[in-house]
Write a protein that holds these residues in place. Structure first.
Motif, PDB file in Angstrom:
ATOM      1  N   LEU A  14      23.972 -26.088 -15.750  1.00  0.00           N
ATOM      2  CA  LEU A  14      23.496 -24.717 -16.012  1.00  0.00           C
ATOM      3  C   LEU A  14      23.632 -23.845 -14.760  1.00  0.00           C
ATOM      4  O   LEU A  14      23.145 -22.719 -14.709  1.00  0.00           O
ATOM      5  CB  LEU A  14      22.040 -24.738 -16.488  1.00  0.00           C
ATOM      6  N   SER A  15      24.262 -24.400 -13.766  1.00  0.00           N
ATOM      7  CA  SER A  15      24.503 -23.675 -12.511  1.00  0.00           C
ATOM      8  C   SER A  15      25.440 -22.494 -12.745  1.00  0.00           C
ATOM      9  O   SER A  15      26.471 -22.620 -13.417  1.00  0.00           O
ATOM     10  CB  SER A  15      25.144 -24.646 -11.518  1.00  0.00           C
ATOM     11  N   ALA A  73      17.400 -20.191   0.555  1.00  0.00           N
ATOM     12  CA  ALA A  73      16.693 -19.970   1.821  1.00  0.00           C
ATOM     13  C   ALA A  73      17.572 -20.244   3.046  1.00  0.00           C
ATOM     14  O   ALA A  73      17.348 -21.188   3.790  1.00  0.00           O
ATOM     15  CB  ALA A  73      15.426 -20.821   1.863  1.00  0.00           C
ATOM     16  N   MET A 108      22.755 -13.894  -3.792  1.00  0.00           N
ATOM     17  CA  MET A 108      22.656 -12.433  -3.652  1.00  0.00           C
ATOM     18  C   MET A 108      23.309 -12.007  -2.342  1.00  0.00           C
ATOM     19  O   MET A 108      23.183 -10.881  -1.921  1.00  0.00           O
ATOM     20  CB  MET A 108      21.198 -12.005  -3.530  1.00  0.00           C
ATOM     21  N   MET A 138      26.291 -13.396  -7.483  1.00  0.00           N
ATOM     22  CA  MET A 138      25.974 -14.053  -8.760  1.00  0.00           C
ATOM     23  C   MET A 138      26.730 -13.457  -9.945  1.00  0.00           C
ATOM     24  O   MET A 138      27.060 -14.147 -10.897  1.00  0.00           O
ATOM     25  CB  MET A 138      24.480 -13.890  -9.051  1.00  0.00           C
ATOM     26  N   CYS A 239      12.837 -27.450  -5.257  1.00  0.00           N
ATOM     27  CA  CYS A 239      12.810 -26.326  -6.197  1.00  0.00           C
ATOM     28  C   CYS A 239      13.871 -26.582  -7.276  1.00  0.00           C
ATOM     29  O   CYS A 239      14.982 -27.018  -6.983  1.00  0.00           O
ATOM     30  CB  CYS A 239      13.114 -25.033  -5.450  1.00  0.00           C
ATOM     31  N   GLY A 241      15.016 -24.256  -9.320  1.00  0.00           N
ATOM     32  CA  GLY A 241      15.848 -23.069  -9.551  1.00  0.00           C
ATOM     33  C   GLY A 241      15.581 -22.384 -10.875  1.00  0.00           C
ATOM     34  O   GLY A 241      16.403 -21.601 -11.358  1.00  0.00           O
ATOM     35  N   ILE A 243      13.278 -20.156 -11.563  1.00  0.00           N
ATOM     36  CA  ILE A 243      12.884 -18.761 -11.326  1.00  0.00           C
ATOM     37  C   ILE A 243      11.701 -18.321 -12.208  1.00  0.00           C
ATOM     38  O   ILE A 243      11.428 -17.129 -12.328  1.00  0.00           O
ATOM     39  CB  ILE A 243      14.069 -17.756 -11.480  1.00  0.00           C
ATOM     40  N   ASP A 293      12.254 -24.040   0.312  1.00  0.00           N
ATOM     41  CA  ASP A 293      12.685 -23.939  -1.091  1.00  0.00           C
ATOM     42  C   ASP A 293      11.476 -23.879  -2.022  1.00  0.00           C
ATOM     43  O   ASP A 293      11.412 -23.029  -2.921  1.00  0.00           O
ATOM     44  CB  ASP A 293      13.550 -25.147  -1.481  1.00  0.00           C
TER      45      ASP A 293
HETATM   46  C1  LIG Z   1      14.609 -21.398  -4.050  1.00  0.00           C
HETATM   47  C2  LIG Z   1      15.683 -20.353  -4.060  1.00  0.00           C
HETATM   48  C3  LIG Z   1      16.094 -19.792  -2.883  1.00  0.00           C
HETATM   49  C4  LIG Z   1      17.099 -18.840  -2.862  1.00  0.00           C
HETATM   50  N1  LIG Z   1      17.497 -18.333  -1.669  1.00  0.00           N
HETATM   51  C5  LIG Z   1      18.509 -17.455  -1.615  1.00  0.00           C
HETATM   52  C6  LIG Z   1      18.963 -16.951  -0.361  1.00  0.00           C
HETATM   53  O1  LIG Z   1      18.475 -17.313   0.723  1.00  0.00           O
HETATM   54  N2  LIG Z   1      19.971 -16.053  -0.382  1.00  0.00           N
HETATM   55  C7  LIG Z   1      20.533 -15.602  -1.539  1.00  0.00           C
HETATM   56  O2  LIG Z   1      21.427 -14.775  -1.459  1.00  0.00           O
HETATM   57  N3  LIG Z   1      20.144 -16.086  -2.741  1.00  0.00           N
HETATM   58  C8  LIG Z   1      19.143 -16.992  -2.801  1.00  0.00           C
HETATM   59  N4  LIG Z   1      18.752 -17.498  -4.015  1.00  0.00           N
HETATM   60  C9  LIG Z   1      19.485 -17.105  -5.239  1.00  0.00           C
HETATM   61  C10 LIG Z   1      20.547 -18.133  -5.624  1.00  0.00           C
HETATM   62  O3  LIG Z   1      21.429 -18.390  -4.563  1.00  0.00           O
HETATM   63  C11 LIG Z   1      21.357 -17.628  -6.794  1.00  0.00           C
HETATM   64  O4  LIG Z   1      20.527 -17.406  -7.882  1.00  0.00           O
HETATM   65  C12 LIG Z   1      22.507 -18.543  -7.189  1.00  0.00           C
HETATM   66  O5  LIG Z   1      23.465 -17.825  -7.916  1.00  0.00           O
HETATM   67  C13 LIG Z   1      22.071 -19.715  -8.043  1.00  0.00           C
HETATM   68  O6  LIG Z   1      23.184 -20.528  -8.259  1.00  0.00           O
HETATM   69  P1  LIG Z   1      23.185 -21.765  -9.241  1.00  0.00           P
HETATM   70  O7  LIG Z   1      22.889 -21.220 -10.614  1.00  0.00           O
HETATM   71  O8  LIG Z   1      24.560 -22.320  -9.112  1.00  0.00           O
HETATM   72  O9  LIG Z   1      22.132 -22.717  -8.798  1.00  0.00           O
HETATM   73  C14 LIG Z   1      17.707 -18.427  -4.073  1.00  0.00           C
HETATM   74  C15 LIG Z   1      17.272 -18.961  -5.279  1.00  0.00           C
HETATM   75  C16 LIG Z   1      16.277 -19.913  -5.277  1.00  0.00           C
HETATM   76  C17 LIG Z   1      15.818 -20.501  -6.584  1.00  0.00           C
END
Ligand SMILES: Cc1cc2nc3c(=O)[nH]c(=O)nc-3n(C[C@H](O)[C@H](O)[C@H](O)COP(=O)(O)O)c2cc1C
Length: 459
Positions: A14-15, A73, A108, A138, A239, A241, A243, A293
């Motif tokens: 689901l990434s 993070a 982000m 994203m 974590c 993820g 949200i 995290d």
């Molecule tokens: C615990 C946590 C920490 C995060 N820290 C950052 C960060 O430091 N910088 C950033 O740009 N996004 C951060 N994000 C957002 C994720 O990088 C972003 O949602 C990403 O696209 C998730 O990818 P995935 O669906 O492949 O896991 C964070 C998200 C989570 C849940």
């Protein structure tokens, strides 16, 4: 070509990042792809050597490796960090040697560069052939022009493998010291004026330089300190993820382990914090990464606002400027004042004693003055990314942040600065006249410094 994908998202398939990988796979069907959900499955990989070996076997058989991960993070998720540690701890480095590789993330783009720097350093440590980093927003996959860029990046990797392209290492291996720190007695104690000073560590062996540095600084305060070891806290996992915390700061782990209790009752309530994490490879340990995290249930709010923080570290921090940047950035973003960093790199016990002593003294003095130095680009730039996101596209997801930002006047957009808008309008109207424009041109240097000179003259 055989391509191995190391998925660093705790969300498995689901990434979001994995959708970028799937898109690449769809557009280059001539290659074969095998994905390993190493972050999601890390408990199993740590427990079950056979499962870990199966991943290594696939790496060995592959022509290229794609490290696919979200930014968490400033770095990669703790679970991915743990997988990386397993590679080194289990002497599995050999499987990665000379493999062509790239890093691919979504985020982000808040401190994505520190995560990619770290990963490139790890690829260099693994003697891989690093071909580039791709840091996508994203939402990039939803945009035609961005999809085209992504495919160019992927094709370039395949070309590099086909051409046996030469690659270069960017990060020299870390050199570790064998120096043993022998602390001297504390001559003059520092009055902590009843303040609660928390020393937070993930120490495993007390008879190490870090262990002795902690003991030395513990003894430096009149009122004592509280030492908490992350290894003593019941933390069920990293974590996930999901949200879900974004709505109201409620973490899915609530009531399931001891992390939130520790965070709310011991960590964020301390008056000052001394961080003493273990350096492991080019960052801290994965256990330490859990702190950041799992702390994400607080959203994008400054959890250490107004507090003094001091770092004490054992290891080659001077050789890891990327980690230095993360220390500065996490302090600023957290709203805290970074008093300083004391390491054992001087190789001289007396120097370390003196640095720990002066760090403790400075910490209490700044605490008394409630001093927080002005932030640098790290905060100013980072804040704007958070601000725009919390106000804009992600407002519904991060409702708790939105309320906090509004209450604390953190939506400081320039288009809301009425004084600046009125001033700019007046000046731009005046400058429509070419002669006035020339006059103003000559006045710039003098007029810019005039208000500052007035302060110096009158205050
Ligand atoms: C615990 C946590 C920490 C995060 N820290 C950052 C960060 O430091 N910088 C950033 O740009 N996004 C951060 N994000 C957002 C994720 O990088 C972003 O949602 C990403 O696209 C998730 O990818 P995935 O669906 O492949 O896991 C964070 C998200 C989570 C849940």
């Amino acid at each position: 070509m055989k391509i191995a994908i190391l998925n660093g998202s705790p969300k498995g398939d689901l990434s979001i990042t994995m959708q970028y990988v799937h898109f690449i796979a769809k557009k280059f069907p001539q290659h074969s792809y095998r994905t390993h959900d190493v972050a999601q499955q890390v408990h199993k990989l740590a427990r079950d050597e056979k499962a870990f070996e199966a991943v290594m076997e696939d790496i060995r058989a592959s022509d290229a490796v794609i490290w696919s991960f979200p930014i968490y993070a400033f770095l990669v998720p703790a679970q991915y960090k743990r997988f990386i540690e397993l590679i080194f701890d289990r002497n599995a480095k050999k499987h990665f040697k000379n493999k062509y590789t790239v890093t691919l993330s979504t985020s982000m783009r808040f401190f994505d560069h520190t995560a990619h720097n770290y990963m490139q350093g790890i690829c260099d440590d693994l003697d891989m052939k690093f071909c580039g980093a791709y840091s996508a927003d994203m939402q990039d996959l939803l945009d035609e022009a961005q999809r085209e860029k992504l495919l160019i990046f992927a094709e370039d990797l395949f070309r590099a493998v086909g051409d046996k392209r030469p690659t270069m290492k960017m990060y020299p291996p870390l050199v570790h010291s064998s120096f043993t720190y022998k602390p001297g007695p504390v001559v003059k104690k520092v009055d902590n004026r009843g303040k609660r000073i928390l020393i937070l560590t993930d120490l495993e062996k007390p008879k190490t330089n870090l262990g002795r540095m902690i003991q030395r600084i513990e003894a430096a305060f009149t009122g004592g300190t509280e030492v908490i070891n992350l290894n003593d806290i019941d933390i069920k996992g990293g974590c996930l993820g999901c949200i879900q915390c974004g709505f109201d700061n409620r973490c899915v782990y609530l009531g399931k382990d001891g992390f939130i209790d520790f965070y709310d009752k011991s960590y964020r309530t301390a008056d000052a914090v001394i961080f003493a994490p273990r350096i492991k490879d080019r960052y801290y340990s994965w256990t330490w990464k859990l702190l950041y995290d799992r702390g994400f249930y607080n959203g994008h709010t400054p959890v250490l606002k107004g507090k003094q923080i001091l770092y004490i570290l054992s290891g080659p921090l001077g050789q890891i400027p990327n980690l230095q940047q993360m220390i500065a950035a996490s302090s600023e973003i957290g709203g805290a004042n970074l008093v300083g960093i004391v390491t054992d790199e001087s190789g001289d016990s007396k120097t370390i004693d003196a640095l720990l002593q002066s760090g403790a003294e400075q910490m209490m003095r700044f605490d008394e003055l409630q001093y927080v130095k002005p932030p640098s680009f790290l905060y100013v730039g980072g804040h704007k990314i958070f601000r725009d996101m919390v106000f804009g596209g992600a407002r519904f997801v991060f409702q708790a942040d939105y309320n906090y930002y509004r209450k604390n006047k953190m939506f400081d957009f320039p288009h809301r600065d009425k004084k600046a808008i009125a001033f700019n309008k007046k000046m731009m109207d005046l400058m429509k006249d070419p002669a006035t424009k020339e006059e103003i041109r000559k006045m710039m240097k003098k007029e810019m410094v005039r208000p500052h000179q007035k302060v110096v003259a009158t205050k």
